[in-house]
Each structure stands twice: as structure tokens, then as C-alpha cells.
Design an enzyme around this catalytic site. Structure first.
Site, PDB file in Angstrom:
ATOM      1  N   HIS A  82      -0.385  -3.941  -1.001  1.00  0.00           N
ATOM      2  CA  HIS A  82      -0.558  -4.613   0.290  1.00  0.00           C
ATOM      3  C   HIS A  82       0.411  -5.794   0.406  1.00  0.00           C
ATOM      4  CE1 HIS A  82      -3.846  -4.350   3.500  1.00  0.00           C
ATOM      5  NE2 HIS A  82      -3.095  -5.336   3.954  1.00  0.00           N
ATOM      6  N   THR A  87      -6.025   2.965   4.454  1.00  0.00           N
ATOM      7  CA  THR A  87      -5.843   1.841   3.537  1.00  0.00           C
ATOM      8  C   THR A  87      -7.108   1.651   2.710  1.00  0.00           C
ATOM      9  OG1 THR A  87      -4.320   0.837   5.091  1.00  0.00           O
ATOM     10  CG2 THR A  87      -5.254  -0.618   3.412  1.00  0.00           C
ATOM     11  N   GLY A 143       6.329  -2.630  -1.026  1.00  0.00           N
ATOM     12  CA  GLY A 143       6.165  -3.934  -1.673  1.00  0.00           C
ATOM     13  C   GLY A 143       7.488  -4.427  -2.224  1.00  0.00           C
ATOM     14  N   VAL A 201      10.587  -4.186  -1.007  1.00  0.00           N
ATOM     15  CA  VAL A 201      11.846  -3.455  -0.759  1.00  0.00           C
ATOM     16  C   VAL A 201      12.693  -4.273   0.221  1.00  0.00           C
ATOM     17  CG1 VAL A 201      12.859  -1.367   0.243  1.00  0.00           C
ATOM     18  CG2 VAL A 201      10.784  -1.205  -1.169  1.00  0.00           C
ATOM     19  N   LYS A 254      -3.369   4.697   1.118  1.00  0.00           N
ATOM     20  CA  LYS A 254      -2.491   3.534   0.915  1.00  0.00           C
ATOM     21  C   LYS A 254      -3.214   2.503   0.063  1.00  0.00           C
ATOM     22  CE  LYS A 254       0.019  -0.022   3.513  1.00  0.00           C
ATOM     23  NZ  LYS A 254      -0.698  -1.275   3.375  1.00  0.00           N
ATOM     24  N   PRO A 299       2.567  -0.240   7.851  1.00  0.00           N
ATOM     25  CA  PRO A 299       1.769  -0.830   8.940  1.00  0.00           C
ATOM     26  C   PRO A 299       1.621  -2.333   8.764  1.00  0.00           C
ATOM     27  CG  PRO A 299       0.349   0.233   7.317  1.00  0.00           C
ATOM     28  CD  PRO A 299       1.752   0.566   6.928  1.00  0.00           C
ATOM     29  N   THR A 300       1.944  -3.074   9.800  1.00  0.00           N
ATOM     30  CA  THR A 300       1.689  -4.519   9.765  1.00  0.00           C
ATOM     31  C   THR A 300       1.012  -4.924  11.072  1.00  0.00           C
ATOM     32  OG1 THR A 300       3.968  -4.933  10.501  1.00  0.00           O
ATOM     33  CG2 THR A 300       3.522  -5.192   8.148  1.00  0.00           C
ATOM     34  N   TYR A 314      -8.343   1.609   8.717  1.00  0.00           N
ATOM     35  CA  TYR A 314      -9.360   1.074   7.808  1.00  0.00           C
ATOM     36  C   TYR A 314     -10.639   1.801   8.206  1.00  0.00           C
ATOM     37  CZ  TYR A 314      -6.441  -3.037   6.670  1.00  0.00           C
ATOM     38  OH  TYR A 314      -5.449  -3.877   6.234  1.00  0.00           O
ATOM     39  N   SER A 317      -0.200   0.057  12.846  1.00  0.00           N
ATOM     40  CA  SER A 317      -1.365  -0.585  12.240  1.00  0.00           C
ATOM     41  C   SER A 317      -2.577  -0.439  13.149  1.00  0.00           C
ATOM     42  CB  SER A 317      -1.084  -2.072  12.022  1.00  0.00           C
ATOM     43  OG  SER A 317      -2.275  -2.748  11.674  1.00  0.00           O
ATOM     44  N   GLY A 338       7.550  -3.635   5.004  1.00  0.00           N
ATOM     45  CA  GLY A 338       6.622  -4.355   5.869  1.00  0.00           C
ATOM     46  C   GLY A 338       7.288  -5.554   6.508  1.00  0.00           C
ATOM     47  N   ARG A 340      -6.076 -15.352   1.459  1.00  0.00           N
ATOM     48  CA  ARG A 340      -4.733 -15.833   1.827  1.00  0.00           C
ATOM     49  C   ARG A 340      -4.802 -17.337   2.041  1.00  0.00           C
ATOM     50  NH1 ARG A 340      -3.885 -10.858   5.113  1.00  0.00           N
ATOM     51  NH2 ARG A 340      -4.629  -9.242   3.701  1.00  0.00           N
ATOM     52  N   SER A 371       0.808   0.946  -3.226  1.00  0.00           N
ATOM     53  CA  SER A 371       0.973  -0.333  -2.527  1.00  0.00           C
ATOM     54  C   SER A 371      -0.020  -1.348  -3.063  1.00  0.00           C
ATOM     55  CB  SER A 371       0.690  -0.109  -1.024  1.00  0.00           C
ATOM     56  OG  SER A 371       0.718  -1.335  -0.315  1.00  0.00           O
TER      57      SER A 371
HETATM   58  C1  LIG Z   1       1.828  -9.603   8.118  1.00  0.00           C
HETATM   59  C2  LIG Z   1       1.349  -8.364   7.432  1.00  0.00           C
HETATM   60  C3  LIG Z   1       0.369  -7.602   8.039  1.00  0.00           C
HETATM   61  C4  LIG Z   1      -0.075  -6.430   7.406  1.00  0.00           C
HETATM   62  N1  LIG Z   1      -0.983  -5.665   8.047  1.00  0.00           N
HETATM   63  C5  LIG Z   1      -1.405  -4.516   7.460  1.00  0.00           C
HETATM   64  C6  LIG Z   1      -2.320  -3.679   8.138  1.00  0.00           C
HETATM   65  O1  LIG Z   1      -2.733  -3.951   9.245  1.00  0.00           O
HETATM   66  N2  LIG Z   1      -2.723  -2.572   7.497  1.00  0.00           N
HETATM   67  C7  LIG Z   1      -2.278  -2.234   6.244  1.00  0.00           C
HETATM   68  O2  LIG Z   1      -2.673  -1.217   5.693  1.00  0.00           O
HETATM   69  N3  LIG Z   1      -1.381  -3.001   5.609  1.00  0.00           N
HETATM   70  C8  LIG Z   1      -0.930  -4.122   6.186  1.00  0.00           C
HETATM   71  N4  LIG Z   1      -0.001  -4.892   5.549  1.00  0.00           N
HETATM   72  C9  LIG Z   1       0.592  -4.427   4.284  1.00  0.00           C
HETATM   73  C10 LIG Z   1       1.861  -3.597   4.558  1.00  0.00           C
HETATM   74  O3  LIG Z   1       1.513  -2.344   5.091  1.00  0.00           O
HETATM   75  C11 LIG Z   1       2.682  -3.332   3.294  1.00  0.00           C
HETATM   76  O4  LIG Z   1       1.851  -2.773   2.298  1.00  0.00           O
HETATM   77  C12 LIG Z   1       3.394  -4.558   2.736  1.00  0.00           C
HETATM   78  O5  LIG Z   1       3.807  -5.423   3.759  1.00  0.00           O
HETATM   79  C13 LIG Z   1       4.605  -4.102   1.939  1.00  0.00           C
HETATM   80  O6  LIG Z   1       5.248  -5.154   1.360  1.00  0.00           O
HETATM   81  P1  LIG Z   1       6.555  -5.873   1.967  1.00  0.00           P
HETATM   82  O7  LIG Z   1       6.091  -6.711   3.104  1.00  0.00           O
HETATM   83  O8  LIG Z   1       7.034  -6.681   0.801  1.00  0.00           O
HETATM   84  O9  LIG Z   1       7.547  -4.808   2.387  1.00  0.00           O
HETATM   85  C14 LIG Z   1       0.455  -6.053   6.146  1.00  0.00           C
HETATM   86  C15 LIG Z   1       1.455  -6.830   5.567  1.00  0.00           C
HETATM   87  C16 LIG Z   1       1.911  -7.971   6.189  1.00  0.00           C
HETATM   88  C17 LIG Z   1       2.998  -8.769   5.536  1.00  0.00           C
HETATM   89  C1  LIG Z   2      -5.544  -8.158  10.302  1.00  0.00           C
HETATM   90  C2  LIG Z   2      -5.506  -7.581   8.929  1.00  0.00           C
HETATM   91  C3  LIG Z   2      -6.593  -6.566   8.824  1.00  0.00           C
HETATM   92  C4  LIG Z   2      -4.165  -6.994   8.661  1.00  0.00           C
HETATM   93  C5  LIG Z   2      -3.798  -6.883   7.225  1.00  0.00           C
HETATM   94  O1  LIG Z   2      -4.069  -5.912   6.588  1.00  0.00           O
HETATM   95  C6  LIG Z   2      -3.028  -7.922   6.603  1.00  0.00           C
HETATM   96  O2  LIG Z   2      -2.860  -8.969   7.199  1.00  0.00           O
HETATM   97  O3  LIG Z   2      -2.571  -7.727   5.475  1.00  0.00           O
END
Ligand SMILES: Cc1cc2nc3c(=O)[nH]c(=O)nc-3n(C[C@H](O)[C@H](O)[C@H](O)COP(=O)(O)O)c2cc1C
Ligand SMILES: CC(C)CC(=O)C(=O)O
Length: 357
Positions: free
Chosen positions: A250, A162, A282, A284, A226, A77-78, A136, A106, A304, A171, A248
Site C-alpha cells: 500500500h 484490496t 511500491g 517504482v 492487492k 488505485p489512489t 474494499y 479507486s 501510485g 498515518r 503491495s
Molecule cells: C494518496 C494515496 C491514496 C491511495 N489510495 C488507495 C486506494 O484508494 N485503494 C488502494 O487499494 N490503494 C490505495 N493506495 C495505494 C496504491 O494503490 C499503491 O499501492 C501505492 O501507492 C504504490 O506505491 P507508490 O505510491 O510508491 O507507487 C493509495 C496510495 C496513495 C499514495
Molecule cells: C481513502 C482511503 C481509503 C484511501 C487509501 O487507501 C489510502 O489513502 O491509502
């Protein structure tokens, strides 16, 4: 020329995106130590191939929670796909459905889950596309339950809860860039109230296993946690009746200096001892990464950012190409490792190499 690798997709996406949005997608927490560690973790692992295995007929397909998938890869989920491309989550959903790959929607999607599900069904009516919904848990449990019902009614077949975000990760790229809100016209559509107002996602450090028990009593859908990293938490997850874990950090966006996920996989696999399916995400970026994670005990991996890069580069087509590249690379790696399917991979195929990254 069309990008030949997921890394090349990132380069194309970077040229197209507003630099502030690129930083939001690419960035991690703190010094981005964990963000880098995820990649380094895979780089430190070598694949030790078997030969003469007669594996000319191969499949990359597998099953997850009783449903077939073409690839042992799910789209993690992103948030905010409409920042990457105007078609946003609809494009991602169509590409995922066409490829027979699970999309985890997401909670922070910029398109309502009902529309995402409709787009997926229309893109692949013959195969009932698989969508999971990421949640969430909100301190307002009534609202949380309302979201669960929406995800169920939309046809999502699993909940991905999550649990690595009791507070929001720091960040620093976003702080420097002053990126705190979506631009006008975009919002987290799944947080819209019946009256039209849009809630903000609340991270809550009050959450505990009692909330997982609460959720368990309210849905029959499989629950995937997650963000579990500690083997003791993996054991607690088994005790609390969850159905799967997505190992994960994240994507390095929450606790900086958390370990690379692939490095934790053997420990977590040993702890759960086959009682739950494990997924991992993470870093991949290659078919070889997928094969390494499966060999170490994952049933599937999540990606992601690469999907966001495909989306930014060329919308639905870009996501399709990213998934096709991964599929090709996974099949090629299986061929070279002497395996006919993901099921044939085991830890004997992986060696850890000190000092390589
Ligand atoms: C831009 C962005 C937004 C994300 N948003 C969420 C989200 O809304 N909910 C969540 O559980 N994880 C979120 N994640 C984490 C991803 O689900 C995932 O764990 C992570 O991107 C995996 O790593 P990778 O980007 O290296 O593949 C987000 C990651 C990114 C990069
Ligand atoms: C808007 C955020 C809650 C999304 C997220 O989990 C992230 O950006 O990693």
C-alpha cells in the site's frame, strides 16, 4: 523547464499542493520505514546487461488478462484525485487512455466510475481503454455487490480487491495536520447511495477468504488481490481461484515495517510458480525499477504517487508526461539490457548488492 524525471514531478507538485494534501499523498504509516524501504529495495538491485543481442526493434507492449497494453505499467488505485487537480480522475483517465495504460479506478475516487469510463472512452475511442476497479469489500455485502455491478456496467474489466487494510493505517502526518475528511464539495462518489447520501468506506477486520469465495461466485471478472505479501497467502489465493496478485504494501501506508515489495517478489514468484500473473507496486520511480520487477517475475508494475504528482503539476498533460517518461525509460533500459520486449527479461539480469541503498 519541464520535469525530466518522476522525482522532479514530485518537486513541482509539492510547490503547487496545499501542504496538508501533499502530506496525505506523500506520507506513509508510522515511522515511514516501509515507505523508504520500497525505494531502497530497488536501489539494492543492480541490472546486469546482456550485449550484442540485435534488439534494435523493441516493444514495451504486453498483455494483461487477455488485453493489450502499451506498457507493463498500470496506474495503481489512489484516492481523491480532485485534491490534486480540479479535473481529478477525469484527467487521469484521459491520460491513461491516450497512453494505452491500464487505470485502476479507486473505490475512493472523487468522480463516479461511470464518468471516468466515459472520459477514457472519449479520449481514445479507437482503442477501448482498459479500466479496472479497486474494491474494499464492505461488510454490507449487498452494497458491495451493488458496487461490483456498477463497475461491470461501467465497463471495468477486472476487480482489484484490496486486502491489506483490515484497519486503516496510522498515518501520522495526517493526524498532525488534522486531515481526516475531504473538503466540502468533494466526496467518494462511488459510495453514493441511489438516494444521494454518501457512505463512508469501512475497513473490516472480519474479512476472510470466505469473502473472496463469495465474490468469486458473483462476478466473472478477473479478481486481482492487492496487498498479498506472505507466500502462504499467495498459495491460498491460488486455491481460492483468484486470477492475479498485486504484491503491495500500500505504498508504505498500512503496516509499517512490512518489507519492500520488490524484495518479496522472487519468493512469491516461486510460490505461485506461474499459476497466476503477478503485479507489484511500491516505489517504482524509474524505467530501471520496472525492468528489475519484470525480471524478477512480475507481469507488470503499478505506480501510485507519481501519477498524483503529474496530475498536481499539470492535470491531464502532467499525467501524460509522467507516463511518457516511464515509457521512454523502460524502452531505454530494455535497449541497454539487450532485451527486445518485456517477455525477454529474466532473473539472471538482476544482482542484489548488499549495503547499497
Ligand atoms: C494518496 C494515496 C491514496 C491511495 N489510495 C488507495 C486506494 O484508494 N485503494 C488502494 O487499494 N490503494 C490505495 N493506495 C495505494 C496504491 O494503490 C499503491 O499501492 C501505492 O501507492 C504504490 O506505491 P507508490 O505510491 O510508491 O507507487 C493509495 C496510495 C496513495 C499514495
Ligand atoms: C481513502 C482511503 C481509503 C484511501 C487509501 O487507501 C489510502 O489513502 O491509502
Amino acid at each position: 523547464m519541464a520535469p525530466l524525471t518522476l522525482a522532479e514531478f514530485e518537486a513541482v507538485a509539492r510547490e503547487r499542493l496545499d501542504p496538508v494534501h501533499y502530506d496525505f499523498f506523500a506520507g506513509g504509516a508510522g515511522d515511514e520505514t516501509t515507505l523508504r524501504a520500497n525505494r531502497a529495495g530497488f536501489a539494492r538491485l543492480a541490472l546486469l546487461p546482456r550485449v550484442l543481442r540485435g534488439n534494435g526493434t523493441r516493444t514495451t507492449a504486453t498483455t494483461l488478462f487477455g488485453r493489450d497494453t502499451e506498457l507493463p505499467v498500470v496506474i495503481s488505485p489512489t484516492a481523491f484525485h480532485r485534491l490534486a487537480h480540479p479535473d481529478g480522475e477525469l484527467a487521469t483517465a484521459r491520460a491513461a487512455a491516450g497512453a494505452g495504460v491500464v487505470l485502476v479506478v479507486s473505490m475512493a475516487a472523487t468522480t463516479p466510475v461511470e464518468q471516468i469510463a466515459a472520459a477514457a472512452r472519449a479520449a481514445a475511442p479507437e482503442r477501448a481503454p482498459t479500466l479496472w476497479f479497486q474494491l474494499y469489500v464492505q461488510p454490507d455485502l449487498e452494497f458491495t455487490e451493488h458496487l461490483v455491478r456498477r463497475a461491470e456496467s461501467a465497463g471495468c474489466t477486472a476487480l482489484v480487491v484490496t486486502v491489506d487494510s483490515p484497519v486503516f493505517g496510522r498515518r501520522e502526518r495526517d493526524h498532525r495536520n488534522g486531515f481526516h475528511d475531504l473538503p466540502a464539495g468533494l466526496c467518494c462518489e462511488n459510495l453514493r447511495e441511489p438516494g444521494g447520501a454518501v457512505r463512508r468506506i469501512e475497513m473490516s477486520a472480519e474479512l476472510s477468504w470466505a469473502h473472496i469465495d463469495w465474490l468469486r461466485q458473483r462476478t466473472a471478472l478477473p479478481i486481482v488481490l492487492k496487498g498479498v505479501l506472505h507466500p502462504e497467502d499467495a498459495l491460498l489465493a491460488v486455491e481460492h481461484g483468484v486470477d492475479g496478485l498485486l504484491v503491495s504494501n500500500h505504498g508504505g501506508r498500512q503496516l509499517d515495517t512490512a518489507p519492500a515489495t520488490v524484495e518479496l517478489l522472487p519468493e512469491i514468484a516461486a510460490a505461485v510458480a506461474g499459476r497466476l500473473p503477478l503485479l507489484v507496486d511500491g516505489g517504482v520511480r524509474r524505467g530501471t525499477d520496472v525492468v528489475k520487477a519484470l525480471a524478477l517475475g512480475a507481469s507488470a508494475v503499478g505506480v501510485g504517487r507519481p501519477v498524483l504528482w503529474g496530475l498536481a503539476a499539470a492535470g491531464e498533460r502532467g499525467v501524460r508526461e509522467v507516463l511518457a517518461l516511464l515509457r521512454e525509460e523502460v524502452d531505454h533500459t530494455l535497449a541497454l539490457c539487450g532485451a527486445a520486449s518485456p517477455r525477454e527479461l529474466g532473473p539472471d539480469l538482476v544482482r542484489r548488492q548488499e549495503g547499497v541503498c
